[in-house]
Write an enzyme that holds these catalytic residues in place. Structure first.
Site, PDB file in Angstrom:
ATOM      1  N   HIS A   1       0.813  -1.221   0.000  1.00 38.72           N
ATOM      2  CA  HIS A   1       0.000   0.000   0.000  1.00 38.72           C
ATOM      3  C   HIS A   1       0.843   1.267   0.000  1.00 38.72           C
ATOM      4  O   HIS A   1       0.307   2.362  -0.229  1.00 38.72           O
ATOM      5  CB  HIS A   1      -0.930   0.027   1.218  1.00 38.72           C
TER       6      HIS A   1
ATOM      7  N   ASP B   1      -4.464 -13.002   3.063  1.00 38.56           N
ATOM      8  CA  ASP B   1      -5.710 -12.573   3.680  1.00 38.56           C
ATOM      9  C   ASP B   1      -6.937 -12.832   2.811  1.00 38.56           C
ATOM     10  O   ASP B   1      -8.053 -12.461   3.185  1.00 38.56           O
ATOM     11  CB  ASP B   1      -5.654 -11.107   4.104  1.00 38.56           C
TER      12      ASP B   1
ATOM     13  N   HIS C   1      -6.305  -7.261  -0.540  1.00 36.75           N
ATOM     14  CA  HIS C   1      -6.431  -5.816  -0.740  1.00 36.75           C
ATOM     15  C   HIS C   1      -5.586  -5.407  -1.948  1.00 36.75           C
ATOM     16  O   HIS C   1      -4.491  -5.919  -2.151  1.00 36.75           O
ATOM     17  CB  HIS C   1      -5.954  -5.060   0.500  1.00 36.75           C
TER      18      HIS C   1
ATOM     19  N   ASP D   1      -2.661 -10.633  -2.570  1.00 37.18           N
ATOM     20  CA  ASP D   1      -3.247 -10.122  -1.327  1.00 37.18           C
ATOM     21  C   ASP D   1      -4.701  -9.740  -1.597  1.00 37.18           C
ATOM     22  O   ASP D   1      -5.053  -9.320  -2.698  1.00 37.18           O
ATOM     23  CB  ASP D   1      -2.460  -8.893  -0.879  1.00 37.18           C
TER      24      ASP D   1
END
Length: 309
Positions: A125, A246, A164, A162
């Site tokens: 991120h 995740d 996200h 991931d």
């Protein structure tokens, strides 16, 4: 050649406070997992300190100094709503970046078949000059740039599974034709980026969003129809994996229903493309994964598949 597993005790000293999902127990469970006899052939090494030139290939020096200066002498500080620094964070960051650079060195020199960097904080991120989403420096981007600058890699593919979206990696390579960034992720979900139409200036951004509740079938279809063909056509000299676990069905921060076997499956597929185009060279860096049971099972499946090379 064997798989190289890089970690460092400093990763445990990045304290995010009580109740934070990105906690030191994530590394502890992975370290416990690799003590099992099935990992006896794994080559384990300590992640060295940071290669500062590698860090500065991605992040401006002013930003790096600002993060260093933000680290507290005691207690915790927030650099944004959910991204926290403790007195141990800076050292952990340095060994995370150093581990990524060392992994690239060993894989590109042919000393290891592939590598997995089990360190925190995570990175995907982090934009060029913005920390967010538990991330400060973009580990996968730093690994890619290091491979290009030091080892002459002309094309690097980053595959991010991931749950996200890696907004930071997308931001860094938006206008770079030499790096392909591919991501599967849940939408809608933090950070809100990653739509199919986000393709970059050179059509080297590939987003394959998944819907809440999707499982193995949708994930594998997204990989087989959107991601894997693009990696194949790009013919990279190195594949970097942003290995977030995740999307596992037990994870509390999302609602994708993958099992450990799905992470083994995509690892095997990427290994096939690496064997075809890049002499098998893969560097995988830990991103998310916040349920300890799901993280242990998924990272074990990923690592065992890497070890099968």
């Amino acid at each position: 050649m064997t798989t190289l597993f890089l970690s460092h005790p400093s990763g445990l000293e990045h304290d995010t406070g009580a109740g934070h999902p990105e906690r030191a127990d994530r590394l502890r469970i992975i370290e416990q997992m690799v003590e099992h006899e099935r990992f006896q052939n794994l080559h384990r090494a300590l992640a060295p300190g940071a290669d500062t030139p590698a860090l500065l290939r991605v992040h401006p020096e002013e930003y790096v100094r600002a993060i260093e200066n933000a680290a507290p002498k005691e207690g915790l500080v927030r650099v944004d709503g959910d991204t926290i620094m403790s007195p141990g964070t800076w050292t952990a960051l340095m060994h995370t970046i150093g581990g990524a650079s060392a992994a690239v060195n060993e894989v590109m020199r042919g000393n290891a078949a592939n590598a997995f960097v089990a360190m925190r904080p995570c990175g995907h991120h982090a934009e060029r000059a913005t920390p967010m989403g538990f991330c400060f420096f973009n580990t996968a981007a730093i690994a890619a740039r290091h491979a290009q600058a030091v080892h002459g890699a002309e094309r690097v593919a980053i595959v991010d599974f991931d749950v996200h979206h890696g907004n930071g990696t997308q931001d860094i390579f938006w206008d770079d034709p030499s790096v392909l960034y591919c991501s599967t992720h849940q939408m809608p979900l933090f950070p809100g980026t990653g739509a199919v139409g986000e393709v970059g200036e050179h059509n080297t951004i590939v987003n394959a969003p998944l819907s809440p509740g999707d499982g193995s079938e949708a994930f594998r279809a997204a990989m087989e129809t959107r991601v894997l063909p693009r990696v194949d056509a790009f013919a990279p000299d190195l594949i970097v994996i942003s290995a977030g676990f995740d999307a596992h069905r037990l994870d509390p921060l999302a609602s994708i229903n993958l099992e450990a076997v799905d992470f083994a499956w995509i690892t095997e597929k990427l290994m096939g493309l690496a064997a075809k185009h890049s002499k098998g060279r893969i560097v995988s860096v830990l991103e998310g994964g916040y349920d300890l049971e799901g993280l242990a099972a998924s990272s074990a499946a990923h690592l065992l598949m890497l070890m099968s090379a």
